[in-house]
Design a protein around this motif. Structure first.
Motif: not given
Length: 762
Positions: A657-669, A687-693
């Motif tokens: 999840p930390s990798f996904s959050a960082g990837w999202l931060e970099g993508f959105l700029k 969908k990703w946010v909704a399915e996060l534990p």
């Protein structure tokens, strides 16, 4: 031998009027004025028609010009008028205080002592038992405030003004100075502490020594003009001789050479505690009192000036306003038991009657009349360092006025005069003399510059400080840049110096710096350092032929820098932690912006290929991969389908999840627009946010908040509305035209659009 001590307040109008009266009565054969003895060589200029206050004497250490002090003077300063009186009558006049050389040496010794203590002291943080208790803090109160409080004033300056400065009575100067002497004697006898007690002991001993020297030279009618606090200490010069001699021998010996010169000063800086004594916060008002204060109708004349100022600003002010404001000021003066209308009463009446209670309008009065900021003038033939002479010559030839008022210039670099002005301002900026503040130019293009200039007296000190580098502005800047870059291995700093040197047209420095940066870049292994240097080097190309600079060598260095960056960046990004990845993330964005200015398709493609390597390289932080994906999408190096695949991969359940959050931060700029218009990416994110534990969501919430907080408020609002709807189902059907659509009405706007866009119909 007659010795008359006149205790004054520095820059006090009433003090000045009484000093002049006493000098006329006493007719002294020697005048001593508070100030460092080094000023003796420069005060003979007072009375010269070209020396127009406000001005200041600048005294500085010849070997270390940054060690300096100022002695400001206004026309209404008691010291100025006392020296002017003596010079006009050819009466000997000397300055009376501790020499600047000794003061400079004391400060150097104190600094060295502090440095030694700092080096020797090593106290453990947790060693509470061995630490000494802190000494109680002694708060020193202004001695005069004791009298002011008794009289019901909470401001000692205001009390002094009402009793000693604003109520000048002709032919009563002796009573005035007797009252000042009596008050200061009682205060000193009561041993009221002052923050300057220790310093004043040595100063007053030296003052008495100078008085004794004058008496030994058989001057038998001496007048001393000094700060009121010192006056009682200078009465007894005979019985203190032995103690003074012993004290003065204990002062530090020094070989410091002090130089002095006159420089223009400003009204606004008369309020600063510079050199000596108290300042004033209303020099324009004091100047008015000096010239008009003896008139009975001075208050009406002041209010008339205020009315005239408002009328210039298109504010309706009638004669009735002036009359009513005067009556209110008179009433306030009477209610407060004052003998004369003061500035406080006039300000309150102005704000109430003319400003309708508006404090903004009153601030205009303070700026234009109460302070009335203006710059004094000094003769051209005064002793100056060569750099200062060259600067003033350039300012005159470029028609740039040295004024404290802010003045705007819009420069067209295709014109010789404006180009020379630009070069001069940029050269001063290299020397850290920020005369000009760059502002937005209304016209686009590299041939336009806009500046706001405002000269400050302290800038003369900076000129003198940099005079060790050369005798002309061009030579000084060249040597200064070369010396500061010669031993540097920081490519970013060298590139920054090149960026400064080109608009200043320092061709010798540019040649050296280009060789230096090429040499350092060739051996540098620090990719971030190379990336830092690239952007300023690329931006230099915007000067083009306007600056008459050969950019061929610069382009070669840019090509070499970008090539080295592309080769080394993938390896440099491997295995970075969060903090370092964010640093690289910012550098990648800067390099990407810089490549847009490079007119080299091969290098641009090399940069895109490097980003593609980062996009697929293992061990690269998510924020970097997300950033590269977005950059490649923006230039269509990857299509939307591939982007969606990368987005889905980054947000898949197999990723941390930390990798996904960082990837999202970099993508959105920092921009959420792509999520608003691209429903595929939005659905993946939703969908990703909704399915996060729950535990992962709580852990990632600060990162997501930081990412989305950088969006514009309108973007956040639209995304919030979109989140309420959940995932978006895209319809494959074509959107039907509204039944109420009017084609004729729509076509009516086409002619106007064609005109605006410059389109010609076939």
């Amino acid at each position: 031998m007659p010795l008359t001590i006149l205790g004054i307040r520095h820059h006090g109008v009433g003090s000045t009027q009484n000093v002049i009266e006493m000098l006329e009565q006493i007719q002294p054969d020697m005048v001593l004025v508070e100030g460092a003895p080094e000023l003796d060589s420069i005060i003979s200029w007072i009375g010269n028609e070209q020396l127009r206050p406000p001005v200041a004497v600048l005294g500085y250490n010849v070997d270390e010009p940054q060690q300096a002090t100022f002695y400001p003077f206004a026309e209404f300063s008691p010291e100025w008028q006392a020296i002017l009186y003596a010079n006009k009558r050819q009466i000997p006049v000397r300055m009376l205080d501790l020499p600047l050389a000794i003061g400079f040496q004391q400060k150097k010794n104190e600094q060295e002592k502090e440095n030694d203590i700092a080096e020797e002291t090593d106290i453990e943080d947790n060693n509470i038992e061995d630490s000494k208790p802190l000494e109680p803090l002694h708060i020193h109160q202004d001695p005069i405030s004791y009298f002011a409080e008794i009289a019901g004033y909470d401001n000692s300056e205001l009390w002094w003004e009402h009793h000693f400065e604003h109520n000048y009575i002709a032919n009563s100067a002796k009573e005035h100075f007797d009252a000042v002497m009596l008050m200061m004697t009682e205060l000193r006898r009561a041993n009221i502490p002052s923050v300057l007690d220790e310093e004043n002991i040595a100063r007053e001993a030296y003052m008495r020594e100078i008085i004794r020297k004058a008496q030994n030279e058989l001057y038998d009618n001496i007048v001393v003009v000094c700060g009121a606090w010192h006056a009682p200490a200078l009465l007894d010069v005979d019985s203190t001789a032995k103690a003074d001699t012993k004290l003065l021998k204990s002062l530090p010996k020094t070989k410091i050479k002090v130089a002095t010169t006159w420089i223009p000063w400003t009204n606004g800086r008369l309020s600063m505690y510079s050199g000596y004594g108290a300042g004033i916060t209303s020099p324009g008002w004091y100047d008015f009192l000096w010239k008009k204060g003896k008139r009975k109708d001075f208050a009406i004349e002041w209010l008339s000036l205020v009315a005239r100022l408002f009328r210039k600003k298109q504010i309706d002010i009638s004669t009735a306003h002036v009359i009513e404001a005067f009556r209110l000021a008179e009433t306030l003066t009477s209610l407060r038991g004052l003998s004369r209308i003061g500035l406080l009463e006039l300000n309150e009446a102005t704000q109430t009657v003319m400003c309708m209670g508006d404090t903004v309008l009153l601030s205009l009065v303070k700026d234009k009349l109460i302070v009335a900021n203006r710059l004094g003038e000094v003769p051209d033939e005064l002793p100056k360092v060569p750099l200062q002479l060259d600067f003033e010559k350039l300012a005159k030839s470029n028609r740039l006025a040295l004024t404290a008022e802010k003045k705007d210039y819009e420069l067209d670099l295709r014109k010789e005069l404006d180009l020379n002005r630009s070069k001069m301002i940029h050269r001063l900026d290299i020397l850290e003399i920020n005369w000009g503040q760059k502002v937005y130019a209304r016209s686009k293009g590299t041939f336009k510059e806009a500046w706001t200039l405002s000269w400050k007296p302290e800038m003369y000190l900076a000129l003198i400080d940099k005079a060790v580098w050369g005798n002309t502005l061009e030579d000084t800047c060249t040597k200064y840049l070369i010396d500061t870059s010669q031993k540097s291995q920081n490519i970013g700093k060298i590139a920054e110096n090149i960026q400064k040197a080109i608009p200043a047209e320092l061709f010798v420095a540019i040649e050296f710096l280009l060789k230096k940066i090429d040499e350092v870049a060739a051996i540098s292994a620090d990719i971030l350092d190379l990336m830092t240097a690239l952007k300023p080097m690329v931006e230099i190309s915007r000067y083009g032929n306007v600056r008459k600079t050969d950019l061929g060598a610069i382009r070669q260095i840019v090509d070499a820098l970008l090539t080295r960056i592309c080769i080394g960046l993938p390896n440099a990004c491997y295995g970075l932690d969060d903090d370092n990845s964010r640093k690289v993330f910012e550098h990648i964005k800067q390099v990407n912006e810089a490549t847009k200015l490079i007119e080299n398709e091969d290098l641009t493609q090399l940069w895109f290929d490097t980003l593609k390597k980062l996009l697929t390289k293992d061990g690269v932080h998510g924020i970097i991969q997300g950033c590269t994906c977005r950059l490649l999408l923006d230039v269509q190096e990857i299509n939307t389908e591939e982007t969606a695949e990368r987005f889905a991969w980054a947000l898949s359940q197999g990723q941390e999840p930390s990798f996904s959050a960082g990837w999202l931060e970099g993508f959105l700029k920092g921009s959420g627009m792509i999520l608003i218009y691209d429903h595929v990416l939005w659905n993946l994110l939703y969908k990703w946010v909704a399915e996060l534990p729950q535990e992962y969501f709580t852990e990632l919430l600060p990162i997501l908040r930081r990412t989305f907080s950088q969006f514009e408020p309108n973007e956040r609002k639209q995304l919030g509305e979109k989140a309420k709807a959940g995932t978006i189902i895209q319809s494959l059907e074509f959107t039907t035209i509204n039944e109420n659509f009017n084609p004729q009405f729509a076509e009516s706007v086409l002619p106007m659009l064609e005109t605006l866009l410059g389109i010609t119909r076939l």
